[in-house]
Design a protein around this motif. Sequence first.
Motif, mmCIF file in Angstrom:
data_model
loop_
_atom_site.group_PDB
_atom_site.id
_atom_site.type_symbol
_atom_site.label_atom_id
_atom_site.label_comp_id
_atom_site.label_asym_id
_atom_site.label_seq_id
_atom_site.Cartn_x
_atom_site.Cartn_y
_atom_site.Cartn_z
ATOM 1 N N TYR A 97 0.825 -1.213 0.000
ATOM 2 C CA TYR A 97 0.000 0.000 0.000
ATOM 3 C C TYR A 97 0.861 1.265 0.000
ATOM 4 C CZ TYR A 97 -4.019 2.944 1.288
ATOM 5 O OH TYR A 97 -5.016 3.884 1.299
ATOM 6 N N LEU A 98 2.031 1.170 0.636
ATOM 7 C CA LEU A 98 2.903 2.346 0.763
ATOM 8 C C LEU A 98 3.826 2.547 -0.436
ATOM 9 C CD1 LEU A 98 3.988 2.079 4.522
ATOM 10 C CD2 LEU A 98 2.341 3.672 3.525
ATOM 11 N N LYS A 99 3.898 1.564 -1.314
ATOM 12 C CA LYS A 99 4.847 1.657 -2.424
ATOM 13 C C LYS A 99 4.562 2.882 -3.290
ATOM 14 C CE LYS A 99 7.306 -1.348 -5.614
ATOM 15 N NZ LYS A 99 7.414 -2.713 -6.171
ATOM 16 N N HIS A 100 5.615 3.623 -3.614
ATOM 17 C CA HIS A 100 5.554 4.836 -4.435
ATOM 18 C C HIS A 100 4.908 6.025 -3.718
ATOM 19 C CE1 HIS A 100 7.028 2.432 -7.665
ATOM 20 N NE2 HIS A 100 5.933 1.714 -7.771
ATOM 21 N N THR A 101 4.757 5.922 -2.391
ATOM 22 C CA THR A 101 4.187 7.046 -1.630
ATOM 23 C C THR A 101 5.254 8.112 -1.401
ATOM 24 O OG1 THR A 101 2.635 5.596 -0.470
ATOM 25 C CG2 THR A 101 3.106 7.730 0.558
ATOM 26 N N PRO A 102 4.982 9.378 -1.707
ATOM 27 C CA PRO A 102 5.934 10.453 -1.379
ATOM 28 C C PRO A 102 6.205 10.480 0.133
ATOM 29 C CG PRO A 102 4.221 11.247 -2.842
ATOM 30 C CD PRO A 102 3.791 9.886 -2.402
ATOM 31 N N LEU A 103 7.427 10.806 0.518
ATOM 32 C CA LEU A 103 7.799 10.759 1.935
ATOM 33 C C LEU A 103 6.869 11.580 2.809
ATOM 34 C CD1 LEU A 103 11.708 10.974 1.788
ATOM 35 C CD2 LEU A 103 10.275 8.964 2.134
ATOM 36 N N GLN A 104 6.460 12.751 2.328
ATOM 37 C CA GLN A 104 5.638 13.614 3.153
ATOM 38 C C GLN A 104 4.229 13.059 3.396
ATOM 39 O OE1 GLN A 104 6.880 14.388 0.200
ATOM 40 N NE2 GLN A 104 5.389 15.397 -1.147
ATOM 41 N N VAL A 121 3.642 9.621 3.921
ATOM 42 C CA VAL A 121 3.719 8.267 4.472
ATOM 43 C C VAL A 121 2.838 8.102 5.710
ATOM 44 C CG1 VAL A 121 5.226 6.569 5.579
ATOM 45 C CG2 VAL A 121 6.001 7.778 3.538
ATOM 46 N N GLU A 122 2.954 9.004 6.684
ATOM 47 C CA GLU A 122 2.156 8.847 7.903
ATOM 48 C C GLU A 122 0.661 8.863 7.589
ATOM 49 O OE1 GLU A 122 1.370 10.879 12.305
ATOM 50 O OE2 GLU A 122 3.120 11.476 11.118
ATOM 51 N N ARG A 123 0.241 9.766 6.738
ATOM 52 C CA ARG A 123 -1.177 9.844 6.387
ATOM 53 C C ARG A 123 -1.654 8.545 5.741
ATOM 54 N NH1 ARG A 123 -3.780 10.510 1.875
ATOM 55 N NH2 ARG A 123 -1.896 11.063 0.690
ATOM 56 N N ARG A 124 -0.823 7.986 4.871
ATOM 57 C CA ARG A 124 -1.189 6.759 4.176
ATOM 58 C C ARG A 124 -1.256 5.553 5.133
ATOM 59 N NH1 ARG A 124 -2.884 5.626 -0.918
ATOM 60 N NH2 ARG A 124 -1.188 4.181 -1.416
ATOM 61 N N ILE A 125 -0.368 5.507 6.117
ATOM 62 C CA ILE A 125 -0.409 4.404 7.095
ATOM 63 C C ILE A 125 -1.719 4.455 7.869
ATOM 64 C CG2 ILE A 125 0.640 3.422 9.173
ATOM 65 C CD1 ILE A 125 3.337 4.415 8.184
ATOM 66 N N ARG A 126 -2.071 5.628 8.330
ATOM 67 C CA ARG A 126 -3.312 5.763 9.114
ATOM 68 C C ARG A 126 -4.539 5.493 8.223
ATOM 69 N NH1 ARG A 126 -2.002 7.405 14.048
ATOM 70 N NH2 ARG A 126 -0.057 8.588 14.358
ATOM 71 N N GLU A 127 -4.449 5.884 6.990
ATOM 72 C CA GLU A 127 -5.522 5.622 6.021
ATOM 73 C C GLU A 127 -5.696 4.119 5.813
ATOM 74 O OE1 GLU A 127 -5.018 6.219 1.550
ATOM 75 O OE2 GLU A 127 -5.954 8.111 2.193
ATOM 76 N N VAL A 133 3.342 3.515 12.914
ATOM 77 C CA VAL A 133 3.712 4.826 12.376
ATOM 78 C C VAL A 133 5.114 5.206 12.850
ATOM 79 C CG1 VAL A 133 3.227 7.295 12.474
ATOM 80 C CG2 VAL A 133 1.368 5.678 12.083
ATOM 81 N N SER A 134 5.364 5.029 14.143
ATOM 82 C CA SER A 134 6.663 5.385 14.710
ATOM 83 C C SER A 134 7.778 4.555 14.095
ATOM 84 C CB SER A 134 6.632 5.192 16.226
ATOM 85 O OG SER A 134 7.893 5.453 16.802
#
Length: 443
Positions: free
Chosen positions: A22-29, A31-37, A55-56
């Motif tokens: 799910y996180l592949k190709h996610t911009p660094l900024q 990442v946290e939003r995508r994990i919680r999503e 997240v941590s």
Amino acid sequence: QVIINGDFFVEPKRLIYDLEAYLKHTPLQDVERRIREFFKDRQWEGLNLTVDDIVSAVMFPLTKMEGLDLGMEKKTLNNIIGSIGGGLIENLKKAKVMLLPYCAKPRWCDYRHLDDCGECGGCTVGDAYRLAYQKGMIPITITSFELLRDTLKWCAENGYTYIGHCCYEFYEKRYEIFQKASKEGAKGVLFDIVGTTCYSLGVEEEERAYHGEFTVELDLIKDALVKSLSVKEDEKVSERVQRRHFDFSPFFKDFVPSYYKKPKAVPTPEEDRTRTALQKEVFLGDATIDGKTVSYETAFEVLAEWLRSAKKPTVVVGPLLLWDWQEEELSQKAKALRELIDRVGKIQVKVLPDYRPKLKKYDPSVEMDPPNPHESILHDQNDLTILVGVHCYRTDFVIRLLRKHTPTKVVALCGLYGHPEAHLSTSFTDAEKLLKILNLWKG
């Protein structure tokens, strides 16, 4: 791309693999939003594991990537252990305190076991001190785990962000103390150090390091530190304060061992006044006996009785009184203590001039080894030990070892907030209070 490894139990079993995809190709900024999503509407279970933990775990190494904006090469990013409680550049800009390990100082250095530095140019710690002053920071050499604990608490209380230096193994072992400090308000950035650490040499060396006896020399990674602090502007500072002149107090000069060589540096009164304000939470009142609050009068009467009944009492004179700091208050206190020693007569005096390990090269009948204070007390079977003029963070350490390894009664006549862990302790003990003990003495 991210790969998440570790020891954990989750259901469904594919949860972590699905998160990686799910996180592949996610911009660094993002990442946290995508994990919680990812976890928002997903049914899952984890043993002692929360979304915040994940997240941590993912964000901690990613914060190092900010180092690229500071001119660091990718291969050198691992010189940064991580940024705690915030972004890397944000924490670097806010950093007010620099924590340095004593093991990065040379073995021959008189400052190795002090929280100060002579800045002689002989090691990278001196370079770090100069850089810290240049950036308007407060450099502190961490000489023990207790000092690290208290300093992190002090940073949290004052909202200070810190830059620290340690090995990866130390961070892994002491992870909780850094996270606790972060939650209380002390954010920070940790840099790796290079060399053979105590952890790689086994449990015995790790124990020696805890007691300040680790003799291997490590090194700071200076280039990474310099590039990282380029985000902070230089501070315009006035001329540095001159270092204090010190010599033996005339009241205790005759107790100094003939073999003792005066070092370049010893712990000053300022060290106690700045560091032990962190320990004010232990203050219970005038005095304590076995942890219970009593009046000065009661404590002095009990101490006088203990002196009368003791067969081999000893007074340990620390750096605050053994050295002449040209301060009237300390001079009067030293004079009063000497009068008490002379009046009682049977008291044995042992000195603690500085906190450098003696490494078995000392006479336990006249001097105390800082990492092993119990050896001196056991040597002469002292049944009453009175600590005066010893810095507070070192007093706590001495009390614990004496109570663990000896049957002696421990008394701490403290100049600040007192030490309830002692059998008897008085706070804010000055010359006047010492004279009150003297007046109660009837032999």
